[in-house]
Design an enzyme around this catalytic site. Sequence first.
Site, PDB file in Angstrom:
ATOM      1  N   ARG A 125      37.580  37.986  72.797  1.00  0.00           N
ATOM      2  CA  ARG A 125      38.136  36.676  72.931  1.00  0.00           C
ATOM      3  C   ARG A 125      39.606  36.637  72.895  1.00  0.00           C
ATOM      4  NH1 ARG A 125      40.153  32.928  68.579  1.00  0.00           N
ATOM      5  NH2 ARG A 125      39.973  34.431  67.059  1.00  0.00           N
ATOM      6  N   LEU A 126      40.097  35.835  73.694  1.00  0.00           N
ATOM      7  CA  LEU A 126      41.711  35.618  73.417  1.00  0.00           C
ATOM      8  C   LEU A 126      42.008  34.855  72.444  1.00  0.00           C
ATOM      9  CD1 LEU A 126      43.145  35.014  77.211  1.00  0.00           C
ATOM     10  CD2 LEU A 126      42.911  37.201  75.756  1.00  0.00           C
TER      11      LEU A 126
ATOM     12  N   HIS B 163      37.178  39.893  62.703  1.00  0.00           N
ATOM     13  CA  HIS B 163      37.694  38.659  62.733  1.00  0.00           C
ATOM     14  C   HIS B 163      36.891  37.779  63.376  1.00  0.00           C
ATOM     15  CE1 HIS B 163      40.849  35.579  62.621  1.00  0.00           C
ATOM     16  NE2 HIS B 163      41.020  35.676  64.088  1.00  0.00           N
TER      17      HIS B 163
ATOM     18  N   HIS C 176      40.682  41.882  64.458  1.00  0.00           N
ATOM     19  CA  HIS C 176      42.049  41.290  64.681  1.00  0.00           C
ATOM     20  C   HIS C 176      42.866  42.820  64.058  1.00  0.00           C
ATOM     21  CE1 HIS C 176      45.604  39.108  64.228  1.00  0.00           C
ATOM     22  NE2 HIS C 176      45.038  38.130  64.605  1.00  0.00           N
TER      23      HIS C 176
ATOM     24  N   ASN D  58      41.801  30.722  71.811  1.00  0.00           N
ATOM     25  CA  ASN D  58      40.771  29.984  72.443  1.00  0.00           C
ATOM     26  C   ASN D  58      39.902  29.187  71.590  1.00  0.00           C
ATOM     27  OD1 ASN D  58      41.667  29.623  75.053  1.00  0.00           O
ATOM     28  ND2 ASN D  58      40.497  31.591  75.920  1.00  0.00           N
TER      29      ASN D  58
ATOM     30  N   GLN E 208      34.948  41.021  67.606  1.00  0.00           N
ATOM     31  CA  GLN E 208      36.603  41.366  67.565  1.00  0.00           C
ATOM     32  C   GLN E 208      37.090  41.893  66.277  1.00  0.00           C
ATOM     33  OE1 GLN E 208      39.249  37.737  68.242  1.00  0.00           O
ATOM     34  NE2 GLN E 208      39.468  38.998  70.147  1.00  0.00           N
TER      35      GLN E 208
ATOM     36  N   LEU F  41      44.413  37.467  56.859  1.00  0.00           N
ATOM     37  CA  LEU F  41      44.779  37.634  58.065  1.00  0.00           C
ATOM     38  C   LEU F  41      46.534  37.258  58.122  1.00  0.00           C
ATOM     39  CD1 LEU F  41      44.547  37.646  61.402  1.00  0.00           C
ATOM     40  CD2 LEU F  41      44.521  35.055  61.024  1.00  0.00           C
TER      41      LEU F  41
ATOM     42  N   ARG G 201      43.782  41.753  71.563  1.00  0.00           N
ATOM     43  CA  ARG G 201      43.342  42.313  70.468  1.00  0.00           C
ATOM     44  C   ARG G 201      42.587  43.674  70.563  1.00  0.00           C
ATOM     45  NH1 ARG G 201      42.033  36.347  67.671  1.00  0.00           N
ATOM     46  NH2 ARG G 201      44.208  35.954  67.641  1.00  0.00           N
TER      47      ARG G 201
ATOM     48  N   PHE H 166      50.729  34.432  72.823  1.00  0.00           N
ATOM     49  CA  PHE H 166      49.498  34.983  72.008  1.00  0.00           C
ATOM     50  C   PHE H 166      49.196  36.153  73.066  1.00  0.00           C
ATOM     51  CE2 PHE H 166      46.630  33.546  68.459  1.00  0.00           C
ATOM     52  CZ  PHE H 166      47.795  33.006  67.592  1.00  0.00           C
TER      53      PHE H 166
ATOM     54  N   GLU I 194      48.510  36.347  64.513  1.00  0.00           N
ATOM     55  CA  GLU I 194      48.945  36.727  65.811  1.00  0.00           C
ATOM     56  C   GLU I 194      50.295  36.170  66.295  1.00  0.00           C
ATOM     57  OE1 GLU I 194      46.096  37.543  68.459  1.00  0.00           O
ATOM     58  OE2 GLU I 194      47.433  37.314  70.260  1.00  0.00           O
TER      59      GLU I 194
HETATM   60  C1  LIG Z   1      41.662  33.659  58.996  1.00  0.00           C
HETATM   61  C2  LIG Z   1      41.252  33.125  60.559  1.00  0.00           C
HETATM   62  C3  LIG Z   1      42.109  32.640  61.005  1.00  0.00           C
HETATM   63  C4  LIG Z   1      41.960  32.241  62.456  1.00  0.00           C
HETATM   64  N1  LIG Z   1      42.878  31.746  63.190  1.00  0.00           N
HETATM   65  C5  LIG Z   1      42.431  31.188  64.469  1.00  0.00           C
HETATM   66  C6  LIG Z   1      43.486  30.562  65.267  1.00  0.00           C
HETATM   67  O1  LIG Z   1      44.753  30.629  64.871  1.00  0.00           O
HETATM   68  N2  LIG Z   1      43.160  30.200  66.555  1.00  0.00           N
HETATM   69  C7  LIG Z   1      41.933  30.153  66.876  1.00  0.00           C
HETATM   70  O2  LIG Z   1      41.603  29.823  68.050  1.00  0.00           O
HETATM   71  N3  LIG Z   1      41.055  30.713  66.039  1.00  0.00           N
HETATM   72  C8  LIG Z   1      41.195  31.176  64.719  1.00  0.00           C
HETATM   73  N4  LIG Z   1      40.155  31.846  64.065  1.00  0.00           N
HETATM   74  C9  LIG Z   1      38.907  31.672  64.457  1.00  0.00           C
HETATM   75  C10 LIG Z   1      38.473  30.093  64.424  1.00  0.00           C
HETATM   76  O3  LIG Z   1      38.986  29.674  63.183  1.00  0.00           O
HETATM   77  C11 LIG Z   1      36.972  29.975  64.167  1.00  0.00           C
HETATM   78  O4  LIG Z   1      36.186  30.699  65.207  1.00  0.00           O
HETATM   79  C12 LIG Z   1      36.503  28.427  63.977  1.00  0.00           C
HETATM   80  O5  LIG Z   1      37.429  27.697  63.120  1.00  0.00           O
HETATM   81  C13 LIG Z   1      35.186  28.272  63.739  1.00  0.00           C
HETATM   82  O6  LIG Z   1      34.758  27.054  63.481  1.00  0.00           O
HETATM   83  P1  LIG Z   1      33.431  26.549  63.353  1.00  0.00           P
HETATM   84  O7  LIG Z   1      33.379  24.914  63.368  1.00  0.00           O
HETATM   85  O8  LIG Z   1      32.555  27.157  64.393  1.00  0.00           O
HETATM   86  O9  LIG Z   1      32.721  27.066  61.878  1.00  0.00           O
HETATM   87  P2  LIG Z   1      33.347  27.221  60.322  1.00  0.00           P
HETATM   88  O10 LIG Z   1      34.945  26.576  60.421  1.00  0.00           O
HETATM   89  O11 LIG Z   1      33.264  28.431  59.939  1.00  0.00           O
HETATM   90  O12 LIG Z   1      32.414  25.992  59.867  1.00  0.00           O
HETATM   91  C14 LIG Z   1      31.016  26.507  59.671  1.00  0.00           C
HETATM   92  C15 LIG Z   1      30.617  25.350  58.881  1.00  0.00           C
HETATM   93  O13 LIG Z   1      28.857  25.552  58.748  1.00  0.00           O
HETATM   94  C16 LIG Z   1      28.476  25.201  57.554  1.00  0.00           C
HETATM   95  N5  LIG Z   1      27.457  25.972  57.122  1.00  0.00           N
HETATM   96  C17 LIG Z   1      27.171  27.310  57.505  1.00  0.00           C
HETATM   97  N6  LIG Z   1      25.962  27.959  57.270  1.00  0.00           N
HETATM   98  C18 LIG Z   1      25.291  26.769  56.706  1.00  0.00           C
HETATM   99  C19 LIG Z   1      23.939  26.542  56.195  1.00  0.00           C
HETATM  100  N7  LIG Z   1      23.357  27.610  55.842  1.00  0.00           N
HETATM  101  N8  LIG Z   1      23.713  25.431  55.578  1.00  0.00           N
HETATM  102  C20 LIG Z   1      24.457  24.274  55.755  1.00  0.00           C
HETATM  103  N9  LIG Z   1      25.828  24.524  56.293  1.00  0.00           N
HETATM  104  C21 LIG Z   1      26.279  25.681  56.606  1.00  0.00           C
HETATM  105  C22 LIG Z   1      29.922  25.539  56.404  1.00  0.00           C
HETATM  106  O14 LIG Z   1      29.615  24.968  55.307  1.00  0.00           O
HETATM  107  C23 LIG Z   1      30.893  25.116  57.249  1.00  0.00           C
HETATM  108  O15 LIG Z   1      31.130  23.690  57.294  1.00  0.00           O
HETATM  109  C24 LIG Z   1      40.542  32.307  62.963  1.00  0.00           C
HETATM  110  C25 LIG Z   1      39.443  32.781  62.056  1.00  0.00           C
HETATM  111  C26 LIG Z   1      39.903  33.291  60.924  1.00  0.00           C
HETATM  112  C27 LIG Z   1      38.816  33.742  59.970  1.00  0.00           C
END
Ligand SMILES: Cc1cc2nc3c(=O)[nH]c(=O)nc-3n(C[C@H](O)[C@H](O)[C@H](O)COP(=O)(O)OP(=O)(O)OC[C@H]3O[C@@H](n4cnc5c(N)ncnc54)[C@H](O)[C@@H]3O)c2cc1C
Length: 572
Positions: free
Chosen positions: A384-385, A349, A234, A388, A232, A244, A281, A118, A247
């Site tokens: 961010r890398l 992203h 992407h 991570n 960030q 997306l 990125r 990556f 990467e």
């Molecule tokens: C397309 C894409 C690909 C990615 N690929 C990678 C990768 O390969 N590797 C990597 O390390 N990172 C990747 N990332 C980043 C990473 O996926 C995210 O940073 C991470 O999954 C975030 O997880 P989270 O649990 O913080 O939040 P999320 O998975 O976004 O979950 C948020 C939760 O909060 C809840 N919520 C939000 N607001 C409210 C509210 N007002 N009331 C009640 N519930 C609420 C939602 O319902 C949801 O359940 C990617 C991101 C994207 C968008």
Amino acid sequence: MVQSSRHDIVIVGGGAAGLRAAIQAAEANPDASVALVSKVYPMRSHTVSAEGGAAAIAREDDSLELHGFDTVKGSDFLGDQDVIQYFVEDAPRELALLENWGCPWSRNDDGSVSTRAFGGMTTKRTWYATDKVGFHMLHSLFQHSMRFPNIVRYDEFFVTKLLVEDGVCQGVAALEIRTGEFHAILGRAVILATGGAGKIFPFTTNGTIKTGDGMALAYRAGVPLKDMEFVQYHPTGLPGTGILITEAARGEGGYLRNNKDERFLVEYDYGVGDKAELGPRDMVSRAIIQEFEAGRGFENRYGNYCAVDLRHLGEEHIDAKLPFVRELARTYIGVDPVHEYIPIRPVVHYMMGGVDTDITAATPLPGLYAAGEVACGSLNGANRLGSNSLTECLVFGAVAGRNAMDFARGSADGDQARLVAQAEEEAARVEALRGNGKGSEQISSLRVEMNSALEAGCGVYREQGTMAVAADATRSIRQRAADLHLKDTSKVFNTEVISALELLNMVELAEALAVSALHRKESRGAHTCRDYPTRDDQNFLYHTLAHRTEDGPRLDRKDVNLGHWEPQERKY
Ligand SMILES: Cc1cc2nc3c(=O)[nH]c(=O)nc-3n(C[C@H](O)[C@H](O)[C@H](O)COP(=O)(O)OP(=O)(O)OC[C@H]3O[C@@H](n4cnc5c(N)ncnc54)[C@H](O)[C@@H]3O)c2cc1C
């Protein structure tokens, strides 16, 4: 009439961070009740869409020191080194644990975990499960969470307010989307795990639900937002939709090409030699914009774009390692990467900034914790890398679960009547919004204005003049959002109310972002200011804190926890 329920802790968010926190808390104390509140069914959280992978050392040529240093350097020396140290040490254990819960990491022929390259990482450090990593991770977590009868789920409940009494966060007010009824969900500690806020920008890889609700909830409750200026991009999203192209496409050997058919990244001197596509990125995104500016981008109705070229990898390799990339390209733009270029452009992203937390996942508000993308710990500093952050959700989700449960154990239940009274007030505020028939501002137009202001002022390249315009525009948009016009009076699944609540959250963040960006007169990580093209450690080696006031954000600063990695020029 507000319904109320009591738990030991309340977790807002059912993505990777929220589920990991819930499992940790429920396991640590089987007698305790853990509420898990999510505005969507947990498997629909944005985590599900992650493709590329999760970082942790696995190979003999890797070490904690290297993972740590890559992360510090990637952060442009703004990451907190105590947090980074803890993260790299705990990461391999968390990823192995996830496999015990069912996550099918891809493996080499000899049975060892397979890792891929990556951007910004010295060696192959990204664990993956083909290119559907987020799906497998979230599924394993969700499935495992169901083993704990003491995790009580509130699916499709939208949290609109943190309930704070006597200076301690003691629960949330939530709208049950299905019925339109309000609930006071009480606990002796609350964890925000609500994810990022990419939707404040127009072109983003982020799902529709990523409206930064948790950041706004904390901000309104007096908790500062940290490092909001660092956004960030992407480098490889599909033009138009922002979907997306992971990467991993570059990690597996894909090239980026301009309209002259050149592998143009080779010309940008990151010091990564013939692995030009593996620059971090922020740098790759800037290179693409420079190609556009030099007239070397392709053009279609969405504007300029460059291309990812996977053709030389061959069909077999693409199908084995990047099946989802092929599926997405075929479905959404009718291009088969085995034979054709995939059009791409930089798209928003990930938010490096978020709710101010420390290494224990605690915010400055007693009883309130945050983990995952909503939080700013700060592992990621100014950039961010890739890969991570999924690991961050696990490592700091567990930390938050453990510490929130400890906090709850040591405190008494709050005054139920006063907490419910707060929720009643909140219900009245939302009720006044529903189908109000008054107001002169449309949700959709304000949203477009906010998106455009940020894209124009706080994009990949920034200038003092355009950032100042964005700061003014976002302030006025926030003020105008107090006068929204809503038509739908129904209570059941009133999505217009949800959109209004999300907009009211986003406008707060948009302004905090623009004001934070304008004040940082240097270039660091993802914040590239053309008027101040170099990093200025003398004056800006600190975290920005934005405190909410009615007149707009009041800025403050917080020291960076430096450790044994001394700041140096960031070169690859
Ligand atoms: C397309 C894409 C690909 C990615 N690929 C990678 C990768 O390969 N590797 C990597 O390390 N990172 C990747 N990332 C980043 C990473 O996926 C995210 O940073 C991470 O999954 C975030 O997880 P989270 O649990 O913080 O939040 P999320 O998975 O976004 O979950 C948020 C939760 O909060 C809840 N919520 C939000 N607001 C409210 C509210 N007002 N009331 C009640 N519930 C609420 C939602 O319902 C949801 O359940 C990617 C991101 C994207 C968008």
